[in-house]
Each structure stands twice: as C-alpha cells, then as structure tokens.
Design a protein around this motif. Structure first.
Motif, mmCIF file in Angstrom:
data_model
loop_
_atom_site.group_PDB
_atom_site.id
_atom_site.type_symbol
_atom_site.label_atom_id
_atom_site.label_comp_id
_atom_site.label_asym_id
_atom_site.label_seq_id
_atom_site.Cartn_x
_atom_site.Cartn_y
_atom_site.Cartn_z
ATOM 1 N N THR A 1 -34.450 -30.014 -12.193
ATOM 2 C CA THR A 1 -33.404 -30.132 -13.214
ATOM 3 C C THR A 1 -32.630 -28.825 -13.298
ATOM 4 O O THR A 1 -33.217 -27.761 -13.537
ATOM 5 N N LEU A 2 -31.337 -28.895 -13.077
ATOM 6 C CA LEU A 2 -30.504 -27.699 -13.086
ATOM 7 C C LEU A 2 -30.226 -27.248 -14.515
ATOM 8 O O LEU A 2 -30.005 -28.074 -15.410
ATOM 9 N N SER A 3 -30.215 -25.944 -14.722
ATOM 10 C CA SER A 3 -29.896 -25.401 -16.034
ATOM 11 C C SER A 3 -28.392 -25.508 -16.288
ATOM 12 O O SER A 3 -27.607 -25.751 -15.366
ATOM 13 N N THR A 4 -27.992 -25.296 -17.533
ATOM 14 C CA THR A 4 -26.573 -25.337 -17.869
ATOM 15 C C THR A 4 -25.798 -24.273 -17.098
ATOM 16 O O THR A 4 -24.681 -24.521 -16.621
ATOM 17 N N ALA A 5 -26.388 -23.086 -16.941
ATOM 18 C CA ALA A 5 -25.740 -22.016 -16.190
ATOM 19 C C ALA A 5 -25.555 -22.403 -14.722
ATOM 20 O O ALA A 5 -24.515 -22.118 -14.116
#
Length: 312
Positions: A114-118
């Motif tokens: 899961t990719l972070s918002t950044a």
C-alpha cells in the motif's frame, strides 16, 4: 501454494494497473473533462488574459460571449483540448501508474504494498513530466483560440492555422512557448490531484473483509457517487494550488512575441501592473469547473477500467 498464501498474495497486490488500460482509461477521462469543463475553462482564460476593465467578473464574460457568439461561443477553441486533452490525460494516467511502479522499484524491501500519500503524490507529480510534452503546445493553441473573438477580426481560422502561424513566427520554440509554465502548474497540481483522490477513496471505502488468514482483503469497489465525489474534490484541491501558475501560463502563451522573456518576467510584470491579486484571476470559474469536470474525469476512468477488466 496454500490457500492462505494465495489469499495473502491477493491482499498484498501492488496498486498498479495494466499500462494499456491506464492509458486508455485516462483517454476516456480526458474526453469527459473537456465536454463538461470547456465553457468554464474559456471563461477562466478570458478573465485571466483580458485587459483590466474588460469584464466585471465571470458572469459578465458569459453574458458578453453569449451575446456576441451564442452558445457556440462558449465552446470556442474546444477542438484543440478535445484532440489534445484526450492523449494528455491518457499519458497522465499512464505516467501516474509508471510513477507508482518507480516507487515500488526503489523500495523492493517494503513491508506493505500500500503506497503512502507521499508516494502517491510523487507518482502524481511524475505523471506531469511526460504529459507536458503534449500539454504545452496544446495549451498554447487552445489559449490563442479562446482569447480571440473578444473584439475585432479573429486572427486564426482554427488549430492548424494557429500552429502554422506560430511556426512561421518563431519555429517550434514559438509553438512550445509556455511549456515550462505548464509543467510548473501541472507538476505540483498533479501531485495534489492524485494524492487527494486516492486518500478520499480510502476514506470512503467500506471496511475490507478479513480473509481466512486474518489478513484484510482488498476493499470493495466504491459507488459511482463516491467516485465522483472523490474526483471532484481532487479537482478542487488541484486548482486551489494551480491558479497562480495557470494565470501566468495563460498570459505568457497569449501575449505577442517579445512581451515577456519567460515565466518569472511574466509574473513580475503582471504583479507590477495589476497587483498580486492578478495571479488569482479566473479563480471563480476554475473552482466552478473543478468539481464537475473532475468528477466526470474519474467517472470516465473508473467506468472504462471496469469495462476493460470485464473484457480482458
């Protein structure tokens, strides 16, 4: 492979899309955004580029345009964005997916897919780099067509005539004028755009069911209403940030040859002449356009992805 391992692999799938599907779905989103948003965009551009006192506001632009050219006038200059925005959005969504793949390649030992918002913001900002190669000249042609017809004889008969005359005036450099300004607008804007959409999608998603292994499964798909809400909010977030560089871009691309030496010179002269508030000209039409146009964009993207996933 055991059932638990299979389920874990599904739950840990990367947040990427088939490159062909991401490209085509972005194209469908581009068509949707032009059809919904062009009258708002024309109003914004005329407010940004007209001499002080020409219009009292967005409603005055619409009133005078309708009085002079009818409803057709609100769609003046739509062909370049329709022809140009479709591949621009296709490249943008493809570039966004490529940006996410770059993040994964740089973090091979990550504990979660899961990719972070950044990380999503990075992928969004990266998407503007390839898209600007098409967006720069397309914006130049669109702006010149949009600002004509406000008095006097139109200087151009259509998009091809614009390109021909720009090339005769200054070669490819003239055609690509304002490309750097376009990237200054779309780089940060796209970072905010995609990050906001993905963030809201997560917040609006129902709690994912647990697999037999105890690991959460993928979240169920969003309703179309939720997709449109997230997309609309992403558009508002982007344009809240993008209006000042967009105003400078519009001035730079519509001005006669030699008026400005570049992006910073245009900004300096604009602020000196009209004050810092001049950077926010067109904010009202841009905000009015942002929600419905980008709601339509992501609706087009998600529906086309769903159709393609059902086909292959």
């Amino acid at each position: 492979m055991s059932d638990d391992a299979s389920e874990l692999e599904i739950s840990a799938a990367k947040q990427t899309v088939d490159p062909i599907k991401s490209f085509l779905s972005g194209g469908f989103g581009g068509i949707a955004v032009v059809l919904v948003g062009h009258p708002f965009d024309l109003t914004k551009t005329r407010l940004q580029t007209a001499a002080p006192g020409t219009y009292t506001g967005a409603v005055d632009v619409v009133r005078k345009t309708l009085a002079r050219d009818g409803v057709r006038g609100m769609y003046r200059g739509m062909l370049p964005p329709l022809v140009g925005v479709t591949p621009i959005f296709a490249i943008s969504f493809w570039g966004y997916d490529l940006g996410k793949r770059i993040v994964y390649s740089l973090t091979p030992k990550r504990s979660s897919q899961t990719l972070s918002t950044a990380e999503l913001a990075f992928a969004g900002g990266f998407s503007a780099v390839p898209a600007t190669l098409v967006a720069g000249p397309a914006e130049r042609v669109k702006v010149l067509l949009q600002v004509q017809g406000q008095g006097g004889q139109p200087a151009y008969s259509g998009p091809i005539d614009v390109v021909r005359k720009l090339y005769a005036e200054g070669g490819m450099r003239s055609v690509f004028r304002g490309t750097g300004a376009t990237l200054a607008r779309d780089g940060p804007g796209s970072a905010v755009y995609f990050a906001t959409y993905e963030y809201l999608k997560r917040k609006l998603s129902a709690a994912p069911p647990a697999l037999a292994s105890g690991v959460p499964a993928a979240a169920p798909p969003l309703s179309l209403g939720a997709v449109m809400f997230a997309g609309g909010c992403a558009g508002v977030a982007m344009w809240s940030l993008a209006i000042p560089p967009d105003t400078i871009k519009s001035r730079l691309q519509s001005a006669p040859q030699g008026t400005y030496s570049g992006f910073l010179d245009c900004a300096r002269k604009l602020i000196a002449a009209d004050g810092v508030t001049a950077l926010w000209k067109g904010f009202g039409p841009a905000m009015a356009r942002a929600f419905p146009a980008n709601a339509a964009t992501f609706l087009g993207v998600e529906l086309s992805l769903k159709a393609m996933n059902s086909l292959w």
